[in-house]
Design an enzyme around this catalytic site. Structure first.
Site, mmCIF file in Angstrom:
data_model
loop_
_atom_site.group_PDB
_atom_site.id
_atom_site.type_symbol
_atom_site.label_atom_id
_atom_site.label_comp_id
_atom_site.label_asym_id
_atom_site.label_seq_id
_atom_site.Cartn_x
_atom_site.Cartn_y
_atom_site.Cartn_z
ATOM 1 N N HIS A 121 8.842 -35.610 18.677
ATOM 2 C CA HIS A 121 8.650 -36.648 17.664
ATOM 3 C C HIS A 121 9.938 -36.951 16.902
ATOM 4 C CE1 HIS A 121 8.654 -33.544 14.491
ATOM 5 N NE2 HIS A 121 7.992 -32.814 15.368
ATOM 6 N N ASP A 122 10.151 -38.224 16.666
ATOM 7 C CA ASP A 122 11.221 -38.732 15.809
ATOM 8 C C ASP A 122 12.617 -38.523 16.380
ATOM 9 O OD1 ASP A 122 9.362 -39.446 13.569
ATOM 10 O OD2 ASP A 122 9.075 -37.278 13.530
ATOM 11 N N GLY A 139 11.945 -31.807 17.504
ATOM 12 C CA GLY A 139 11.766 -32.974 16.661
ATOM 13 C C GLY A 139 13.006 -33.361 15.882
#
Length: 270
Positions: A121-122, A139
């Protein structure tokens, strides 16, 4: 018209542009958008709020846009955005972002992503990168343009990898890798600069000389990071043809977290 194999399950709400090809047994969710000329192989899963640009090649068993593995995630409509002309090989997994991290995981253009790569994520990955087999990002990792990650490279969350940097096979990154640096080891340490890669990309001898000077300031003169930045900034005057390269390094170093720092070199090896 898009060419969809009869065994594929494509939600009617999905947006598929002209010439998209969907292979056997692939599943495409309702919030997926796919640009013209992209091909998706067999047994893939494309879900979530996922946008895929033009002319990508997505190989079998790839998973894109599924919920991330952050325990704080509560199903918010976060995104995965993939640019154009990327090659994504088998068993790669790229997840949507989180609200806390800005809501978007992003892959740029013209990237070569080998089998089993992972974008958590991200993550923000630039363009023209190469991820060898099993390169894995936790992440919030950022990877600059033209970076190369060797096979089984593992990157800790929030670490940044600068443009034109390179990691060796099985590198384990807990600290930032500045632009142009080659890193190796567990944990990774700086070994040299990616001079051969720069030559292949058309860097002049003058620009490479400036990169060598930046390497010297960071790793060969025993300077603190603040002192090294001052030395590097001065190179814009003595090496005007490399002003953009100096600015790239300066801006990257300005964003280094004091606790995480940058990869350092073992004495006598950088």
């Amino acid at each position: 018209m898009a060419r969809i194999h009869p065994t594929a399950l494509v939600d009617p709400k999905a947006e598929l542009d002209a010439d998209v090809e969907i292979g056997p047994y692939t599943v495409v969710g309702p919030h997926v958008r796919i640009g013209a000329g992209t091909t998706v192989g067999a047994h893939c899963v494309l879900d979530g709020h996922t946008t895929i640009g033009r002319d990508n090649r997505i190989y079998p068993f790839v998973s894109l846009g599924l919920p991330n593995q952050d325990k704080k995630y509560r199903g918010e409509p976060c995104q995965l955005v993939i640019g154009e002309r990327n090659t994504i090989r088998e068993y790669s997994t790229y997840h949507v972002g989180t609200v806390q991290g800005g809501g978007v995981t992003r892959l740029g253009d013209d990237n070569w992503m080998m089998a089993y790569t992972h974008l958590a994520h991200d993550c923000m990955v630039g363009s023209h990168t190469i991820f060898a087999n099993n390169a894995q990002l936790a992440g919030h990792v950022q990877v600059g343009d033209w970076a190369i990650l060797g096979g089984f490279t593992v990157v800790h969350q929030f670490v940044r990898i600068g443009a034109h940097a390179m990691t060796a096979m099985c590198a384990l990154l807990f600290a930032d890798v500045p632009p142009f640096v080659m890193a190796q080891g567990q944990p990774a340490q700086a070994r040299s600069m990616n001079f051969e890669g720069l030559r292949r990309r058309g860097f002049s001898a003058q620009r490479i000389a400036a990169v060598k000077a930046m390497h010297k300031a960071l790793y060969r003169e025993g300077l603190t990071l603040v002192q090294a930045v001052e030395r590097i900034e001065a190179l814009a005057q003595t090496h005007p043809e490399a002003a953009a390269d100096v600015a790239l390094m300066r801006d990257f170093l300005a964003g280094v977290d004091a606790q995480r720092g940058i990869v350092r070199a073992r004495r006598g090896e950088a």
